[in-house]
Write a protein that holds these residues in place. Sequence first.
Motif, PDB file in Angstrom:
ATOM      1  N   PHE A  70     -97.526  81.550 -35.904  1.00  8.85           N
ATOM      2  CA  PHE A  70     -97.906  80.850 -34.689  1.00  8.85           C
ATOM      3  C   PHE A  70     -97.335  81.605 -33.500  1.00  8.85           C
ATOM      4  N   CYS A  71     -97.783  81.262 -32.321  1.00  5.63           N
ATOM      5  CA  CYS A  71     -97.251  81.875 -31.107  1.00  5.63           C
ATOM      6  C   CYS A  71     -95.718  81.790 -31.126  1.00  5.63           C
ATOM      7  N   PRO A  72     -95.033  82.860 -30.705  1.00  6.56           N
ATOM      8  CA  PRO A  72     -93.567  82.857 -30.735  1.00  6.56           C
ATOM      9  C   PRO A  72     -92.933  81.639 -30.048  1.00  6.56           C
ATOM     10  N   LYS A  73     -93.662  81.054 -29.130  1.00  8.43           N
ATOM     11  CA  LYS A  73     -93.092  79.865 -28.501  1.00  8.43           C
ATOM     12  C   LYS A  73     -93.045  78.701 -29.482  1.00  8.43           C
ATOM     13  N   PHE A  74     -93.996  78.647 -30.397  1.00 13.65           N
ATOM     14  CA  PHE A  74     -93.942  77.635 -31.451  1.00 13.65           C
ATOM     15  C   PHE A  74     -92.765  77.934 -32.375  1.00 13.65           C
ATOM     16  N   LEU A  75     -92.597  79.219 -32.667  1.00 15.91           N
ATOM     17  CA  LEU A  75     -91.548  79.596 -33.608  1.00 15.91           C
ATOM     18  C   LEU A  75     -90.183  79.155 -33.097  1.00 15.91           C
ATOM     19  N   GLY A  78    -110.821  77.562 -27.428  1.00 19.14           N
ATOM     20  CA  GLY A  78    -109.425  77.641 -27.017  1.00 19.14           C
ATOM     21  C   GLY A  78    -108.569  76.864 -27.987  1.00 19.14           C
ATOM     22  N   TYR A  79    -107.282  76.705 -27.649  1.00 21.20           N
ATOM     23  CA  TYR A  79    -106.351  76.073 -28.575  1.00 21.20           C
ATOM     24  C   TYR A  79    -106.512  74.556 -28.548  1.00 21.20           C
ATOM     25  N   PRO A  80    -106.365  73.921 -29.710  1.00 17.10           N
ATOM     26  CA  PRO A  80    -106.643  72.482 -29.808  1.00 17.10           C
ATOM     27  C   PRO A  80    -105.868  71.649 -28.792  1.00 17.10           C
ATOM     28  N   TYR A  81    -104.647  72.064 -28.486  1.00 14.61           N
ATOM     29  CA  TYR A  81    -103.840  71.229 -27.583  1.00 14.61           C
ATOM     30  C   TYR A  81    -104.301  71.344 -26.136  1.00 14.61           C
ATOM     31  N   LEU A  82    -105.175  72.299 -25.842  1.00 16.57           N
ATOM     32  CA  LEU A  82    -105.773  72.352 -24.505  1.00 16.57           C
ATOM     33  C   LEU A  82    -107.131  71.676 -24.528  1.00 16.57           C
ATOM     34  N   ALA A 115     -92.273  78.637 -18.714  1.00 18.67           N
ATOM     35  CA  ALA A 115     -93.042  78.296 -19.907  1.00 18.67           C
ATOM     36  C   ALA A 115     -94.458  77.900 -19.513  1.00 18.67           C
ATOM     37  N   CYS A 116     -95.357  77.970 -20.488  1.00 24.78           N
ATOM     38  CA  CYS A 116     -96.746  77.599 -20.227  1.00 24.78           C
ATOM     39  C   CYS A 116     -96.883  76.077 -20.222  1.00 24.78           C
ATOM     40  N   LEU A 117     -98.000  75.622 -19.691  1.00 21.33           N
ATOM     41  CA  LEU A 117     -98.259  74.187 -19.592  1.00 21.33           C
ATOM     42  C   LEU A 117     -98.065  73.432 -20.916  1.00 21.33           C
ATOM     43  N   PRO A 118     -98.637  73.908 -22.030  1.00 21.74           N
ATOM     44  CA  PRO A 118     -98.483  73.142 -23.278  1.00 21.74           C
ATOM     45  C   PRO A 118     -97.019  72.962 -23.704  1.00 21.74           C
ATOM     46  N   ILE A 119     -96.206  73.968 -23.491  1.00 20.81           N
ATOM     47  CA  ILE A 119     -94.800  73.864 -23.889  1.00 20.81           C
ATOM     48  C   ILE A 119     -94.079  72.870 -22.979  1.00 20.81           C
ATOM     49  N   LYS A 120     -94.411  72.889 -21.711  1.00 15.53           N
ATOM     50  CA  LYS A 120     -93.833  71.908 -20.794  1.00 15.53           C
ATOM     51  C   LYS A 120     -94.232  70.499 -21.224  1.00 15.53           C
ATOM     52  N   THR A 161    -107.886  78.282 -21.293  1.00 13.07           N
ATOM     53  CA  THR A 161    -106.592  78.888 -21.595  1.00 13.07           C
ATOM     54  C   THR A 161    -105.529  78.365 -20.649  1.00 13.07           C
ATOM     55  N   ALA A 162    -104.286  78.502 -21.060  1.00 13.92           N
ATOM     56  CA  ALA A 162    -103.188  78.048 -20.200  1.00 13.92           C
ATOM     57  C   ALA A 162    -102.734  79.204 -19.322  1.00 13.92           C
ATOM     58  N   PHE A 163    -102.477  78.906 -18.077  1.00 13.22           N
ATOM     59  CA  PHE A 163    -101.985  79.906 -17.135  1.00 13.22           C
ATOM     60  C   PHE A 163    -100.732  80.576 -17.717  1.00 13.22           C
ATOM     61  N   GLY A 164    -100.757  81.903 -17.772  1.00  9.99           N
ATOM     62  CA  GLY A 164     -99.581  82.623 -18.258  1.00  9.99           C
ATOM     63  C   GLY A 164     -99.443  82.670 -19.765  1.00  9.99           C
ATOM     64  N   CYS A 165    -100.446  82.226 -20.499  1.00  8.48           N
ATOM     65  CA  CYS A 165    -100.359  82.248 -21.970  1.00  8.48           C
ATOM     66  C   CYS A 165    -100.308  83.691 -22.470  1.00  8.48           C
ATOM     67  N   GLY A 166     -99.298  83.996 -23.264  1.00  7.55           N
ATOM     68  CA  GLY A 166     -99.117  85.351 -23.768  1.00  7.55           C
ATOM     69  C   GLY A 166    -100.237  85.806 -24.692  1.00  7.55           C
ATOM     70  N   PRO A 167    -100.415  85.136 -25.824  1.00  3.53           N
ATOM     71  CA  PRO A 167    -101.467  85.582 -26.742  1.00  3.53           C
ATOM     72  C   PRO A 167    -102.844  85.640 -26.072  1.00  3.53           C
ATOM     73  N   ASP A 168    -103.130  84.682 -25.201  1.00  2.00           N
ATOM     74  CA  ASP A 168    -104.459  84.638 -24.605  1.00  2.00           C
ATOM     75  C   ASP A 168    -104.755  85.799 -23.671  1.00  2.00           C
TER      76      ASP A 168
END
Lengths: 338, 363
Positions: free
Chosen positions: A91-96, A197-201, A54-59, A272-279
Motif C-alpha cells: 500500500f502507499c507508504p503513508k498506509f504503511l 481513483g482510490y476508494p476513499y476519495l 499530509a494528503c487529505l485522506p490521511i488528515k 486524486t488528492a492534492f499532493g498525492c505521491g503515488p498519483d
Amino acid sequence: MTQLKIGFPRTLFYFLYYPFWYTFFTELGCEVVTSLPTTKYSLDLGVEETVNDACLPIKLYHGHVAELKEQVDVLFMPRMVKVRKMETEVFCPKFLGLPDMVRNSIADLPRIIDEKVDLSKGLFPKWDLCRKVAEQLEKRGFIVWQAYRQAQKCQDKFKQYLVQGIEVQEAIDAVIEGRICHESKQFTTDIDLAILGYPYLIYDSFVNVGLFEKLGHMGIKPWTVEMVPPHRLEAQAKYLPKSLFWYFSNRTIRATFYYLHEKKVDGIVHVTAFGCGPDAMVDKLMELEAKHSGPIPFLTLSLDEQTGEAGIFTRIEAFVDMLRLRRKNDENIFSHHG
Amino acid sequence: MKISFPIMGNSYLAFKQLVKDIGHEPIVAPLPTARTMSLGTMYAPEFACIPFKIMLGTYLEAIEKGAEVIVASGGHGPCRAGYYGVLHQKIIQDLGYDTKIIVFDSIAKTYKEFISKLKWLLKTGQTSWWQFLKAFRPAWAKLKALDEIEILSYHVRPYEINTGETTRVYRKCLQLMDEPITPSDIKEAGEVCVQMLRNIPQDKSRKPLKIGIIGEIYVLIEPFANLDIQATLGEMGVYTERAMHLFHWIKENTKLSRHEKKVIKLAQPYLRQMIGGHGINSIGETVMFAERGFDGVIQLAPFSCIPEIVAKGILPQVSHDQEISVMTIFLDEMMGKAGMQTRLEAFVDLLLQRREHRLAEAL
Ligand code: SF4
Ligand code: SF4
C-alpha cells in the motif's frame, strides 16, 4: 457482560473491507462502532492532529480517529501492507506508517489493534490474520473459525454487489443488515464516464461532494474501478512494462486500460488528492495512455480541503459539454460521409 | 555509444570513468542549474518529487548533448523511485526522442534481466567481462575517495579562518580527481586533496554547533537540490554530518550494514515498519544524533515526499523524548537560497540560545 466496543474509522479501508471486519467482530461478540460519515467536523479535527503536509485522506483518517477515540475500548487500525501474493505490491507508504503516525500525533488513544495485514505469505494468510486479531481480543478456537467463515461470505457478497454497480454505502449497509440491495436510482444516460481513483476519495460523498448523484442528473453513467470484472482488471497488467508498487494504484491504472481498450467509455475522470505521491505517477500514465488511445478526453480532479462543490462541478460540466459536442461533431461527420 | 547517467553529488566523476572504461563515450550532463529544474518541472507531473524533476531535466540536457542511452538505477518500491525509469522513458518518448533509458533493478530480484542488460552494454562497447571487472575497481576507488574528500570538507569548513576558502579548495579537488585513471593514481590524487584541505588555515579554538542532516537520499547528496545546505551551514560556523553518502549507500544497498541495522532498531519505538525511501532512517538517525550529543537535526525532504511526510509526523515525538531540536525543510522548485538562509539562521540562533541556557544551568 458489557460488549467490547471496537472502533472502525469510516474512511480509507472502510470502503472496501468494512463488511468483512464488521461481520468478524460481531460474530466474536463485540460491538463495532464506526465514526459518522465524513463532515467538515472530521476534517477540522483531522487538520488539527496531522502534519499539515499530509494528503487529505490521511488528515481525514486522523479526524475520524479523534472522533472515535473516546467512544470505544479498542481502536482497530490494521497496518495495511499487502493483500495479495505479489512481492513488490504494497500500500502507499503513508498506509504503511499510518498506525505510527496516529500514535505519535493523537493523545489519549484507547488500546489499539494494529495487526499487520500481509497476505503475501503462508498458505492461509487471511485466516492467520484473523486468528491473530482474535487472539488480541482473547478469543480462540472454533468460534473464531466460524466468524472468519461468516466474514468471508459477507465480503464475497459485497464484492459481487460492487461489480454490479451498486452504490458502495448501500452495498455495505445491505450486506451487514443481511438484506437485499435496493437498486440504485435509474437515470437515463447518454454518456459513459469512467470515474477512477482510490476508494476513499471516490466513495466518500463528503470528499467527492455528492458526485455520483449529480452525475446521474446530468445524464451520465459513471463507471468505477470496482465495476471492472476482477479477472479483466488483472488482465490489463500486460500494458505496463513494470507494475506499480501500490495496490490501489495498480487497480486504478488497470481500470484505465480496461475502460480505454475494452469497455470504451466516452471520457475518463481521475479523482486524486492534492499532493498525492503515488498519483503523481499514476495520473501521468493515465494522461499519456488516454492521449495515445484515440485520444479519449481526460480530466484530472484534484481534491483538497479547499476544493468546493462549485469548483468541481463547473469543471465536470465543462468536460461533459465538451464530450457531447464531440459526439455531435462525430455524428455529423458520419452522416455527411455515410 | 553515447551514454549518460543521473547526476548525484560528485559521483559523476566516477561514473564518467566507468562508462569510458567499458568502451562507451560518456556524456556528462551539465551540473543541475535553474534551467535543469525548469525543464524538469515543465514536463514532469506537478506532484512528482524533486529528484524526479531534476533527473528528468538532467536527462533532457544530456539528450541535447547527444546521449543515446541513459543508465539509471531502479528499485522495487515501496516508494516512487523504483518507478522513475518507466515514467521518465514514457515522458521522453512522448516528447519525441528515441533515447533509451536502461534501468538496473536489484540483481537479486531480476537476475536474468540484469545480466542481459549488462551484456548488451558490454557487447556494444566491445568490452569483455574481464575488462569490465577490471574497470570496476578504479571507479569504485574514485567514488570512495570522493566521499572522503567531501566529508573532510564539512569537517574543516566551520573552522576555516577565511570564509569561503574550503569551498574554493574543494572545487579544485574535484578538478584534480577528474584526471587520474589507474587505482594507484586515484589514491595518490585523493591523498593530495586531503592534504590540501587539511592545510587550510583553521581556528581550532572554536566550539561549533553540531547539526545532523537527515532525510531523503537524493536531496541529501545533491547540493543543487538542497541549495548547498552543508556548505552554507559550514560557513555560518556549524559542524554538520549527514546521514548518507553515496559510497556508503551503495555498499549498504547490497546488504544491510551494521550501522543501518542499528538505525532501524533505534527507530523501533516510533516506527515499526519499513515505509520506503529513507523514512525509517530519518527516525533512527535522529535518535542516534541525539545520543551522540548533537545540538540539532535538520530533515531535508522533497516536497510531497511520502516517507518523509510520515517521518515528519513522528519526529515531534522523537524530538520531545530525545530532547533534540528538529527542523524540517521541504524542498521544491520555488525554494530560493535566500529563504533557506533565513530559516537556517533562525534555527542556528535557537540552538545557540539553547546551548547557552544549558551551560548556564550546568553551572
Ligand atoms: S495514495 Fe495518495 S491519497 Fe492515498 S494515502 Fe497515499 S498519498 Fe495519500
Ligand atoms: S522517497 Fe521521497 S523523493 Fe524518494 S521516491 Fe519516494 S517520494 Fe520521491
